[in-house]
Scaffold this active site. Sequence first.
Site, short mmCIF file in Angstrom:
data_model
loop_
_atom_site.label_atom_id
_atom_site.label_comp_id
_atom_site.label_asym_id
_atom_site.label_seq_id
_atom_site.Cartn_x
_atom_site.Cartn_y
_atom_site.Cartn_z
N SER A 45 0.82 -1.22 0.00
CA SER A 45 0.00 0.00 0.00
C SER A 45 0.85 1.27 0.00
O SER A 45 0.35 2.33 -0.35
CB SER A 45 -0.95 0.01 1.21
OG SER A 45 -0.22 -0.01 2.41
N HIS A 49 9.83 -1.58 1.81
CA HIS A 49 9.93 -1.74 3.26
C HIS A 49 9.79 -3.21 3.64
O HIS A 49 9.09 -3.96 2.98
CB HIS A 49 8.87 -0.91 3.98
CG HIS A 49 7.47 -1.11 3.48
ND1 HIS A 49 7.01 -0.53 2.32
CD2 HIS A 49 6.44 -1.83 3.98
CE1 HIS A 49 5.74 -0.87 2.13
NE2 HIS A 49 5.38 -1.68 3.10
N LEU A 50 10.48 -3.56 4.71
CA LEU A 50 10.34 -4.89 5.30
C LEU A 50 9.44 -4.75 6.52
O LEU A 50 9.60 -3.80 7.31
CB LEU A 50 11.69 -5.42 5.78
CG LEU A 50 12.64 -6.10 4.79
CD1 LEU A 50 12.96 -5.19 3.63
CD2 LEU A 50 13.91 -6.55 5.50
#
Length: 112
Positions: free
Chosen positions: A93, A98-99
């Site tokens: 989203s 990003h992790l």
Amino acid sequence: MSCLFCKIVEGKIPSTAVYQDEFLYAFADVNPQAPVHVLIVPREHIASLSDANEKNRELLGHLLLAAAKIARDKDLAKGYRIVVNTGEDGGQSVEHLHLHLLGGRQLSWPPG
Ligand code: DGP
């Protein structure tokens, strides 16, 4: 730059810092899905894992090793999960790589 995570990395939007270094910023997810839910974000804007390339090889390794370090710091010795939602079908989203580090409870499989 209108990217939400760029603004968080730059401190223009407040967040709860968990760990940071020259290459990444890690902070608490605003909508946690587990007792520990940390987002690990490269300072450099890369839209998704699909947009990463050979130049990002070291950075990608660095993100994973940072996730393992944060998991140790958070006492997740029983285990944890790293998730990289990618693209529409992957449920991404926010278009800044990003992790997710999730832990502190038994996580089910398969994911939804
Ligand atoms: P994804 O769906 O994989 O793109 O994950 C985006 C995550 O970002 C989601 O778990 C919620 C989190 N998030 C969205 N907006 C904010 C925010 O303003 N602050 C924080 N801390 N997390 C956010």
